[in-house]
Design a protein around this motif. Structure first.
Motif, mmCIF file in Angstrom:
data_model
loop_
_atom_site.group_PDB
_atom_site.id
_atom_site.type_symbol
_atom_site.label_atom_id
_atom_site.label_comp_id
_atom_site.label_asym_id
_atom_site.label_seq_id
_atom_site.Cartn_x
_atom_site.Cartn_y
_atom_site.Cartn_z
ATOM 1 N N LYS A 149 71.955 34.628 51.181
ATOM 2 C CA LYS A 149 72.231 35.121 49.833
ATOM 3 C C LYS A 149 71.161 34.574 48.896
ATOM 4 C CE LYS A 149 77.141 35.277 50.693
ATOM 5 N NZ LYS A 149 78.443 34.738 50.388
ATOM 6 N N SER A 150 71.098 35.097 47.683
ATOM 7 C CA SER A 150 70.104 34.638 46.712
ATOM 8 C C SER A 150 70.197 33.135 46.478
ATOM 9 C CB SER A 150 70.262 35.383 45.390
ATOM 10 O OG SER A 150 69.938 36.743 45.567
ATOM 11 N N THR A 151 71.419 32.601 46.406
ATOM 12 C CA THR A 151 71.573 31.156 46.195
ATOM 13 C C THR A 151 71.048 30.370 47.390
ATOM 14 O OG1 THR A 151 73.850 31.326 46.990
ATOM 15 C CG2 THR A 151 73.527 31.345 44.604
ATOM 16 N N TRP B 92 68.555 31.275 49.274
ATOM 17 C CA TRP B 92 67.095 31.335 49.208
ATOM 18 C C TRP B 92 66.566 30.227 48.295
ATOM 19 C CZ3 TRP B 92 63.436 33.413 52.014
ATOM 20 C CH2 TRP B 92 62.146 33.496 51.498
ATOM 21 N N TRP C 33 68.660 39.785 53.393
ATOM 22 C CA TRP C 33 68.769 39.021 52.158
ATOM 23 C C TRP C 33 69.710 39.759 51.227
ATOM 24 C CZ3 TRP C 33 63.972 37.589 48.678
ATOM 25 C CH2 TRP C 33 64.386 36.783 47.626
ATOM 26 N N ARG D 85 71.158 40.122 47.800
ATOM 27 C CA ARG D 85 70.789 39.688 46.453
ATOM 28 C C ARG D 85 71.933 39.944 45.489
ATOM 29 N NH1 ARG D 85 64.810 41.451 45.110
ATOM 30 N NH2 ARG D 85 65.277 40.022 43.422
ATOM 31 N N ASP D 86 72.147 38.982 44.589
ATOM 32 C CA ASP D 86 73.205 39.102 43.586
ATOM 33 C C ASP D 86 72.859 40.160 42.546
ATOM 34 O OD1 ASP D 86 74.517 37.037 44.902
ATOM 35 O OD2 ASP D 86 73.558 35.520 43.668
ATOM 36 N N SER D 87 71.594 40.258 42.206
ATOM 37 C CA SER D 87 71.138 41.261 41.245
ATOM 38 C C SER D 87 69.667 41.539 41.494
ATOM 39 C CB SER D 87 71.349 40.781 39.811
ATOM 40 O OG SER D 87 70.553 39.640 39.573
ATOM 41 N N LEU D 88 69.222 42.688 41.067
ATOM 42 C CA LEU D 88 67.814 43.035 41.212
ATOM 43 C C LEU D 88 67.027 42.483 40.043
ATOM 44 C CD1 LEU D 88 68.081 46.746 42.380
ATOM 45 C CD2 LEU D 88 67.590 44.735 43.760
ATOM 46 N N ASP D 89 65.821 42.054 40.293
ATOM 47 C CA ASP D 89 64.935 41.589 39.236
ATOM 48 C C ASP D 89 64.186 42.805 38.731
ATOM 49 O OD1 ASP D 89 63.117 40.452 37.564
ATOM 50 O OD2 ASP D 89 62.357 39.006 39.010
#
Length: 89
Positions: A6-8, A10, A70, A72-76
């Motif tokens: 997950k993003s966290t 990473w 991966w 991701r919680d949100s897209l950049d």
């Protein structure tokens, strides 16, 4: 074997790799260079350069050790990317 992070995860892997010295960060006159191995996930080279205020260029070369998913919680949304893939024979 496929790894799922997950993003966290990473961010934690990146921080742990910096603490163990497997990833380095260099501040150059033109930008920032990150390179090294993020623990058991990827060998990475990243170069960031600010071209002018509000416009930067990032070059990333990654070699994944295993397949990676991966989540991701949100897209950049501030980034636009072009990807080029090569397969060594």
């Amino acid at each position: 074997m496929t790894k799922v992070i997950k993003s966290t995860d990473w961010g934690e892997l990146w921080a742990e790799s910096e603490q163990k010295g497997t990833v380095s960060r260099q501040l150059k006159g033109f930008g920032i260079i990150h390179q090294g191995k993020i623990l058991d996930v990827v060998n990475k080279y990243e170069c960031w350069t600010e071209l002018r205020s509000g416009l930067s260029l990032t070059t990333i070369e990654q070699e994944f050790i295993d397949d990676l998913v991966w989540i991701r919680d949100s897209l950049d949304e501030s980034q636009f990317g072009l990807s080029f893939f090569s397969q060594e024979k």
